[in-house]
Design a protein around this motif. Structure first.
Motif, PDB file in Angstrom:
ATOM      1  N   TRP A 144      58.869  47.980  56.211  1.00  0.00           N
ATOM      2  CA  TRP A 144      58.364  47.871  57.579  1.00  0.00           C
ATOM      3  C   TRP A 144      58.910  48.992  58.446  1.00  0.00           C
ATOM      4  O   TRP A 144      60.051  49.425  58.271  1.00  0.00           O
ATOM      5  CB  TRP A 144      58.773  46.523  58.169  1.00  0.00           C
ATOM      6  N   ARG A 145      58.102  49.472  59.393  1.00  0.00           N
ATOM      7  CA  ARG A 145      58.533  50.511  60.312  1.00  0.00           C
ATOM      8  C   ARG A 145      58.007  50.220  61.719  1.00  0.00           C
ATOM      9  O   ARG A 145      56.906  49.683  61.882  1.00  0.00           O
ATOM     10  CB  ARG A 145      58.026  51.892  59.875  1.00  0.00           C
ATOM     11  N   ALA A 146      58.789  50.594  62.712  1.00  0.00           N
ATOM     12  CA  ALA A 146      58.334  50.590  64.102  1.00  0.00           C
ATOM     13  C   ALA A 146      57.768  51.980  64.385  1.00  0.00           C
ATOM     14  O   ALA A 146      58.526  52.942  64.558  1.00  0.00           O
ATOM     15  CB  ALA A 146      59.490  50.262  65.044  1.00  0.00           C
ATOM     16  N   ARG A 147      56.461  52.101  64.432  1.00  0.00           N
ATOM     17  CA  ARG A 147      55.803  53.407  64.383  1.00  0.00           C
ATOM     18  C   ARG A 147      55.461  53.985  65.746  1.00  0.00           C
ATOM     19  O   ARG A 147      54.929  55.095  65.818  1.00  0.00           O
ATOM     20  CB  ARG A 147      54.544  53.301  63.519  1.00  0.00           C
ATOM     21  N   HIS A 148      55.737  53.266  66.820  1.00  0.00           N
ATOM     22  CA  HIS A 148      55.411  53.769  68.152  1.00  0.00           C
ATOM     23  C   HIS A 148      56.632  54.226  68.934  1.00  0.00           C
ATOM     24  O   HIS A 148      56.569  54.380  70.149  1.00  0.00           O
ATOM     25  CB  HIS A 148      54.639  52.719  68.949  1.00  0.00           C
ATOM     26  N   GLY A 149      57.748  54.422  68.255  1.00  0.00           N
ATOM     27  CA  GLY A 149      58.913  54.973  68.919  1.00  0.00           C
ATOM     28  C   GLY A 149      59.900  53.936  69.411  1.00  0.00           C
ATOM     29  O   GLY A 149      59.638  52.725  69.406  1.00  0.00           O
ATOM     30  N   LEU A 150      61.043  54.435  69.852  1.00  0.00           N
ATOM     31  CA  LEU A 150      62.155  53.571  70.234  1.00  0.00           C
ATOM     32  C   LEU A 150      61.857  52.743  71.475  1.00  0.00           C
ATOM     33  O   LEU A 150      62.206  51.566  71.557  1.00  0.00           O
ATOM     34  CB  LEU A 150      63.406  54.425  70.456  1.00  0.00           C
ATOM     35  N   ALA A 151      61.186  53.349  72.464  1.00  0.00           N
ATOM     36  CA  ALA A 151      60.941  52.637  73.723  1.00  0.00           C
ATOM     37  C   ALA A 151      60.044  51.418  73.503  1.00  0.00           C
ATOM     38  O   ALA A 151      60.332  50.321  74.002  1.00  0.00           O
ATOM     39  CB  ALA A 151      60.314  53.588  74.737  1.00  0.00           C
TER      40      ALA A 151
END
Length: 274
Positions: A144-151
Motif C-alpha cells: 500500500w502507498r499514500a500516492r497524493h503526498g504527505l499533506a
C-alpha cells in the motif's frame, strides 16, 4: 483590636479544573494499559491479522472496478475500521464503571464531568494513534502507498482520528445507557452489521439497490471513500451524494454525531441513577 481575616485557598477556575480532571482521567486509562500489557498487545496485533486475512486470503479473489490493486483499495477501509471500533471498548468500559459503582463514586466528587469523559476518550485516541501507525507500516510492507503526498495523507489520518474520537463519545453514551458490562459486550452484534454494510471491504455496486443505498449513506463509507481520495488509492465510483462529496460528508457526519453524543454522554453521566 485588629481583626484578622482568614481567606480560604483559591478555588481553581472552571477551565483549570477541566484541564486538570481531563489529564487525571486520561492517566487513569493509560495506566490501565500499562498494567494490562496483553490488552495493548491485542490492540496492536489486530492490524497485522486484518491485513493478512483480508488482503491476502480474501483479496486473492477480489477485483476493484476500474482496475487497481485490491490491497490499496482495502487499506483505507481497514483504517476506517480501526476508527469505527473505538465504539466498543469505550462502551464496555463505561458500562463496567456503571456496574461496579465507579461512576457513582466519581459523581460524588467535586470534579468536572466533561473532564472525566474527555480524558478517557483522549486516552483512547492516543492508543489509536499507535494502532493506526502500526497498521500503516504493515500496509506499506504489503504494497500500500499514500500516492497524493504527505499533506493529503496527514489530512486522511486526521479525519480517521476525528472519526475515532466521535465513535468513542458514541460508545461512552451507549455504555452509560446500558449500564451493564455483559449487555454492552452483546451489543457488538448490533455494531458489526453497521461496520460491514459499507464500502470498506467490497465495492457497493454489486449490492442490491436498497442495501447499496444504506451502504453509500453509512457514515463509515464516507470516511473510507474520503481516505481513498486523499491517499490516492483505488475507489469504486458511485452516484450517491456522500460518495460524490466524501470528505464533506465525512466531516458533517463526524460533527453531527459528536455534537449529539458528547453533550448527551456528559448529561447522562451527571444524572446517572436519578
Amino acid at each position: 483590636m485588629a481583626t484578622v481575616t482568614l481567606n480560604a485557598a483559591p478555588r481553581p477556575s472552571t477551565g483549570g479544573r477541566l484541564a486538570s480532571d481531563t489529564w487525571t482521567s486520561m492517566l487513569r486509562v493509560l495506566l490501565n494499559y500499562r498494567h494490562s500489557p496483553g490488552l495493548l498487545a491485542a490492540s496492536l496485533g489486530v492490524p497485522v491479522v486484518m491485513v493478512v486475512v483480508f488482503g491476502y486470503v480474501f483479496g486473492s479473489a477480489m477485483q476493484v472496478p476500474g482496475g487497481g490493486d485490491y490491497r490499496e483499495f482495502l487499506m483505507p477501509g481497514l483504517f476506517a475500521m480501526v476508527a469505527t471500533n473505538g465504539i466498543m471498548p469505550t462502551m464496555v468500559g463505561a458500562a463496567r464503571d456503571v456496574g461496579r459503582g465507579v461512576t457513582d463514586r466519581l459523581r460524588s466528587m467535586p470534579v468536572s464531568r466533561t473532564g472525566l469523559l474527555l480524558g478517557q476518550n483522549l486516552a483512547d485516541l492516543l492508543v489509536s494513534v499507535l494502532v493506526l501507525a502500526l497498521l500503516a507500516l504493515v500496509g506499506l510492507a504489503a504494497g500500500w502507498r499514500a500516492r497524493h503526498g504527505l499533506a493529503d495523507a496527514a489530512g486522511a489520518f486526521g479525519l480517521l482520528l476525528l472519526f475515532r474520537f466521535t465513535m468513542t463519545w458514541a460508545g461512552t453514551l451507549l455504555g452509560l445507557i446500558v449500564g451493564k458490562e455483559e449487555a454492552a459486550g452483546q451489543l457488538a452484534v448490533v455494531v458489526f452489521p453497521l461496520a460491514m454494510v459499507t464500502n470498506a471491504y467490497v465495492p457497493t455496486g454489486g449490492m442490491p439497490g436498497w442495501l447499496r443505498t444504506v451502504a453509500d449513506w453509512n457514515p463509515i463509507s464516507a470516511v473510507v471513500h474520503a481516505c481513498r481520495e486523499l491517499f490516492g488509492n483505488p475507489a469504486a465510483p458511485s452516484d450517491a451524494w456522500p460518495m460524490q462529496h466524501a470528505l464533506l460528508a465525512a466531516l458533517l457526519w463526524s460533527a453531527a454525531l459528536l455534537a449529539l453524543c458528547g453533550p448527551l454522554a456528559v448529561r447522562k453521566f451527571a444524572t446517572h441513577g436519578r
